[in-house]
Design a protein around this motif. Structure first.
Motif, mmCIF file in Angstrom:
data_model
loop_
_atom_site.group_PDB
_atom_site.id
_atom_site.type_symbol
_atom_site.label_atom_id
_atom_site.label_comp_id
_atom_site.label_asym_id
_atom_site.label_seq_id
_atom_site.Cartn_x
_atom_site.Cartn_y
_atom_site.Cartn_z
ATOM 1 N N LEU A 126 0.816 -1.223 0.000
ATOM 2 C CA LEU A 126 0.000 0.000 0.000
ATOM 3 C C LEU A 126 0.848 1.270 0.000
ATOM 4 C CD1 LEU A 126 -2.865 -1.088 2.434
ATOM 5 C CD2 LEU A 126 -3.043 -0.723 -0.025
ATOM 6 N N LEU A 127 2.061 1.158 0.523
ATOM 7 C CA LEU A 127 2.929 2.347 0.513
ATOM 8 C C LEU A 127 3.248 2.780 -0.918
ATOM 9 C CD1 LEU A 127 5.422 1.555 3.447
ATOM 10 C CD2 LEU A 127 3.664 3.339 3.369
ATOM 11 N N GLU A 128 3.130 1.824 -1.840
ATOM 12 C CA GLU A 128 3.447 2.118 -3.244
ATOM 13 C C GLU A 128 2.215 2.494 -4.056
ATOM 14 O OE1 GLU A 128 6.623 1.983 -4.334
ATOM 15 O OE2 GLU A 128 7.251 1.404 -2.308
ATOM 16 N N LEU A 129 1.037 2.295 -3.475
ATOM 17 C CA LEU A 129 -0.196 2.490 -4.252
ATOM 18 C C LEU A 129 -1.034 3.611 -3.636
ATOM 19 C CD1 LEU A 129 -1.085 -1.285 -4.663
ATOM 20 C CD2 LEU A 129 -0.479 0.241 -6.540
ATOM 21 N N LYS A 130 -1.286 4.639 -4.437
ATOM 22 C CA LYS A 130 -2.039 5.781 -3.913
ATOM 23 C C LYS A 130 -3.523 5.718 -4.313
ATOM 24 C CE LYS A 130 1.727 7.450 -2.288
ATOM 25 N NZ LYS A 130 2.000 7.103 -0.876
ATOM 26 N N GLU A 131 -3.872 4.646 -5.038
ATOM 27 C CA GLU A 131 -5.260 4.549 -5.511
ATOM 28 C C GLU A 131 -6.134 3.701 -4.580
ATOM 29 O OE1 GLU A 131 -2.612 3.613 -7.209
ATOM 30 O OE2 GLU A 131 -2.393 5.084 -8.816
ATOM 31 N N TYR A 132 -5.532 3.144 -3.552
ATOM 32 C CA TYR A 132 -6.270 2.282 -2.623
ATOM 33 C C TYR A 132 -6.454 2.974 -1.263
ATOM 34 C CZ TYR A 132 -5.829 -1.977 -5.455
ATOM 35 O OH TYR A 132 -5.942 -2.924 -6.431
ATOM 36 N N LEU A 133 -7.641 2.765 -0.725
ATOM 37 C CA LEU A 133 -7.861 3.137 0.686
ATOM 38 C C LEU A 133 -8.290 1.854 1.400
ATOM 39 C CD1 LEU A 133 -8.349 5.172 3.070
ATOM 40 C CD2 LEU A 133 -10.709 5.329 2.276
ATOM 41 N N VAL A 134 -7.531 1.474 2.413
ATOM 42 C CA VAL A 134 -7.900 0.273 3.170
ATOM 43 C C VAL A 134 -8.474 0.693 4.522
ATOM 44 C CG1 VAL A 134 -7.027 -1.796 4.343
ATOM 45 C CG2 VAL A 134 -6.263 -1.259 2.025
ATOM 46 N N VAL A 135 -9.614 0.116 4.851
ATOM 47 C CA VAL A 135 -10.229 0.370 6.164
ATOM 48 C C VAL A 135 -10.433 -0.998 6.835
ATOM 49 C CG1 VAL A 135 -12.182 1.364 7.400
ATOM 50 C CG2 VAL A 135 -11.379 2.422 5.287
ATOM 51 N N LEU A 136 -9.797 -1.136 7.962
ATOM 52 C CA LEU A 136 -9.762 -2.429 8.660
ATOM 53 C C LEU A 136 -10.652 -2.355 9.902
ATOM 54 C CD1 LEU A 136 -7.749 -4.964 8.335
ATOM 55 C CD2 LEU A 136 -6.460 -3.903 10.176
ATOM 56 N N SER A 137 -11.556 -3.319 10.063
ATOM 57 C CA SER A 137 -12.316 -3.309 11.325
ATOM 58 C C SER A 137 -11.567 -4.140 12.361
ATOM 59 C CB SER A 137 -13.727 -3.853 11.118
ATOM 60 O OG SER A 137 -13.745 -5.245 11.188
ATOM 61 N N VAL A 138 -11.560 -3.669 13.586
ATOM 62 C CA VAL A 138 -10.834 -4.366 14.658
ATOM 63 C C VAL A 138 -11.798 -4.612 15.819
ATOM 64 C CG1 VAL A 138 -8.892 -4.273 16.269
ATOM 65 C CG2 VAL A 138 -8.679 -3.229 14.008
ATOM 66 N N ARG A 139 -12.117 -5.893 16.033
ATOM 67 C CA ARG A 139 -13.007 -6.217 17.155
ATOM 68 C C ARG A 139 -12.176 -6.299 18.435
ATOM 69 N NH1 ARG A 139 -16.800 -10.930 16.205
ATOM 70 N NH2 ARG A 139 -14.854 -11.975 15.744
ATOM 71 N N LEU A 140 -12.650 -5.611 19.448
ATOM 72 C CA LEU A 140 -11.899 -5.554 20.709
ATOM 73 C C LEU A 140 -12.586 -6.419 21.760
ATOM 74 C CD1 LEU A 140 -11.578 -1.665 20.765
ATOM 75 C CD2 LEU A 140 -9.766 -3.263 20.121
ATOM 76 N N ALA A 141 -11.776 -7.037 22.609
ATOM 77 C CA ALA A 141 -12.359 -7.778 23.740
ATOM 78 C C ALA A 141 -12.886 -6.781 24.765
ATOM 79 C CB ALA A 141 -11.312 -8.681 24.371
ATOM 80 N N GLU A 142 -12.113 -5.720 24.980
ATOM 81 C CA GLU A 142 -12.526 -4.633 25.884
ATOM 82 C C GLU A 142 -11.974 -3.339 25.314
ATOM 83 O OE1 GLU A 142 -12.288 -4.925 30.267
ATOM 84 O OE2 GLU A 142 -11.464 -6.910 29.839
ATOM 85 N N ASP A 143 -12.693 -2.251 25.530
ATOM 86 C CA ASP A 143 -12.163 -0.988 24.972
ATOM 87 C C ASP A 143 -11.649 -0.040 26.060
ATOM 88 O OD1 ASP A 143 -14.424 0.146 26.055
ATOM 89 O OD2 ASP A 143 -15.396 0.578 24.138
#
Lengths: 256, 399
Positions: free
Chosen positions: B179-196
């Motif tokens: 992704l550091l080489e690609l400016k046409e992508y946006l990645v959005v990652l969901s992160v499930r937490l045990a506790e916040d």
């Protein structure tokens, strides 16, 4: 000696008929009454109908000499309370009926109104809306009534019997914490109706459940850790002529 | 047929989440900014963090919808867990290609990428034929996808990765390098937490750093995600709107007291709010009435929480009327109370010298209840679980 002095002396003598280990408790109850009213959850907090009915019931059991006088005074307060605010729950109606009965007000218009209110509150007998505990309390409240009134509560007795006839009897939840108080109250409520065959069988079944729990888990069982549950079980066993005295005494010792 | 067409549809069904997306205004603003930055070829990759039931998937779906409205190609894929990094990237890539192919088929008449991916020889893709996960291969394959979507007229692609907490450390590291080489992508990652711990953004960051550290301490992989979008519980107002929004123009309405109860028992958790509302709606419909009442909510609650109610009923059977009153009052509050607080609430008119000994007695009652229902910290008592709190309240009611 004047008549008043004689009466005071007589009253003091009668008070000595109360078992010694309960005398302080009886004195506390007299002290804790709200003047001109009944009893609250604790001394000097507002009067509550159910607490008041329980206290009068306790004084009756003790045969305290002031019970009659207190019952009359409290019943007058309760009647006034009723005129100001109709009973909102079945338990309120039961409390009022207990107080009226303690004042031997059984046949008048007021107790009949209360009975009618209670019948209305218990009309959905076969649903979960009426708990077995409330049903048993309602049947217990009818104990001092004459037979002609008792006949009209036969559906309550029938329902209590029906609930006791199922696979798990009165302990549906299989939780002794719930089953012991429910079974104890149902057994006590139905004891005066044992002349009916169906009643005798479920009462016997209920007593067997109480006995088997006590034999397996003992009086120190977690389900009997509170004095309220302990008292209910003891009072149920007291209706059983065949109860082993040693078993009963052990429970009584724990309560003491 | 006409009557069938007019049948009310339960607006709380799962598929309606996107249509009735509410209560996440701040998060949507972050997404808008991220899409704007992507258009300027300055992608700011994000993670969406929250404990279970806070609506992470719904958020990603909303982002996909927002991107598509802006003519940006967007897809959502879920990560498989329990596999090695290479298998994880391969599976994710295949899901990505299938979704892009759906759009390819729609616009160009036929799918293309999956066929190329499965080609045994001459495939433009490098990942399937490789024995191990190589950064260059991932970069080359993402570049190929970029070129194919460009032919369809899309200059950017938003890749929403659900269940992102499952990402294998070396998969995360490889993704960063590409992704550091690609400016046409946006990645959005969901992160499930045990506790916040009250701060889902920070907890999400720590989780990503923990994953990245396991890839030879490639902490840059965690820093790729420049921003975190935290999903906390709904406020009471947001929770109410979450329900009322879906009932707008519906034949069935919920009594205000029912909405309050749902908000209270679900404790602001979006998935639980929707689940209760869904079942209350179904019961209301089955009862052939147009208003959901407290009685209907209670029936729903009883059906869902029999165990908690049995336990509460057992406690009620063991309690005197005074104890029941005390426990009912405790159950009405979601903040810890001292016995004196409770005494004041129960006997508001009593004087201070009366309340002191009463408070001592109440302490005894509360201590006997046991920790299934009641926990005490620093002399304050609380029924922490909102389900048990309501079970206790209704089981202690006078009949």
């Amino acid at each position: 000696m004047s008549t008043g002095q004689w009466l005071d002396l007589l009253s003091a003598t009668e008070e000595h008929l109360i078992p010694a280990d309960l005398r302080a408790a009886a004195e506390f109850l007299l002290y804790a009454r709200n003047p001109g009213e009944g009893w609250g959850d604790y001394p000097k907090v507002p009067t509550d109908l159910q607490v008041t009915a329980q206290v009068i019931g306790a004084l009756q059991v003790l045969r305290h000499p002031k019970t009659r006088e207190l019952a009359t005074s409290v019943a007058a307060w309760a009647h006034k309370h009723y005129l100001e605010r109709m009973p909102a729950t079945a338990q309120d109606a039961i409390g009022l009926l207990i107080l009226a009965s303690a004042d031997q007000d059984i046949d008048g218009r007021y107790p009949e109104e209360l009975r009618s209110t209670l019948r209305a509150a218990l009309k959905h007998l076969d649903s979960d809306r009426v708990s077995t505990l409330t049903l048993a309390q309602a049947v217990l409240a009818t104990e001092p009534w004459p037979d002609e009134h008792k006949k009209r509560v036969q559906p309550w007795v029938d329902e209590l019997v029906r609930r006791g006839q199922g696979a798990d009897a009165w302990h549906k939840a299989r939780l002794p914490e719930e089953s012991l108080p429910v079974t104890s109250l149902a057994v006590r409520a139905l004891a005066p109706w044992k002349h009916l065959n169906a009643v005798e069988a479920v009462v016997q079944r209920g007593l067997e459940y109480l006995h088997s729990h006590l034999h397996e888990s003992g009086w120190e069982s977690r389900a009997l850790s509170g004095t309220y549950a302990l008292t209910l079980v003891l009072r149920a066993l007291a209706t059983d002529a065949d109860c082993e005295p040693e078993l009963f005494e052990k429970g009584l010792d724990l309560l003491r | 047929m006409l009557s069938e067409a007019l049948e009310p549809v339960n607006p709380f069904h799962e598929g309606a989440a996107g249509k009735y997306f509410v209560g996440r205004d701040d998060q949507l603003k972050r997404f808008t900014r991220a899409l704007t930055a992507l258009r300027k070829a300055e992608p700011a990759h994000l993670y969406v963090a929250g404990v279970n039931g806070r609506g992470k998937t719904s958020c990603l779906e909303k982002l996909v919808e927002m991107a598509r409205e802006s003519d940006i190609l967007a897809v959502r894929v879920a990560l498989d867990g329990g596999v090695r990094a290479q298998q994880q990237i391969l599976a994710m890539f295949e899901k990505l290609l299938r979704k892009v192919d759906e759009i390819h088929k729609e616009m160009a008449g036929a799918p293309r990428l999956i066929a190329e991916w499965k080609q045994s020889s001459g495939s433009p893709f490098h990942l399937p034929g490789s024995g191990r996960l190589q950064n260059d291969h991932l970069l080359q394959d993402l570049t190929h996808v970029r070129d194919v979507i460009a032919e369809l007229g899309f200059r950017h692609l938003v890749l929403c990765i659900d269940e992102g907490e499952r990402i294998e450390p070396y998969a995360l590291s490889a993704l960063k390098n590409a992704l550091l080489e690609l400016k046409e992508y946006l990645v959005v990652l969901s992160v499930r937490l045990a506790e916040d711990h009250g701060d889902p953004v920070r907890a999400g960051k720590l989780k990503l750093e923990e994953i990245a550290a396991a890839a030879d301490r490639d902490l840059g992989a965690a820093r790729l995600f420049v921003g975190g979008v935290g999903l906390g519980s709904f406020t009471a107002e947001q929770a109410r709107y979450c329900i009322t929004r879906r009932l707008e123009d519906n034949a069935i309405r919920f009594d205000d007291a029912v909405i309050d109860l749902i908000v209270r028992v679900a404790e602001g958790l979006p998935d639980r709010i929707i689940s209760y509302a869904h079942q209350v709606y179904d019961r209301t419909e089955a009862a052939e009435t147009d208003i959901a009442t407290v009685e209907i909510f209670r029936q729903t609650f009883v059906a869902l929480h029999k165990l908690e109610l049995d336990e509460a009923n057992a406690l009620s059977a063991q309690s005197t009327s005074s104890d029941r009153r005390t426990l009912r009052e405790l159950a009405r509050h979601d903040v810890p109370l001292t016995p004196l607080d409770l005494a004041r609430k129960l006997y508001a008119d009593a004087s201070a010298d009366v309340l002191e000994p009463v408070a001592d007695a109440l302490r005894g009652v509360l201590d006997r209840v046991g920790d299934t229902f009641c926990v005490s910290t620093d002399g304050r008592y609380l029924v922490p679980d909102p389900v048990r709190r309501y079970a206790l309240e209704i089981s202690m009611e006078p009949e």
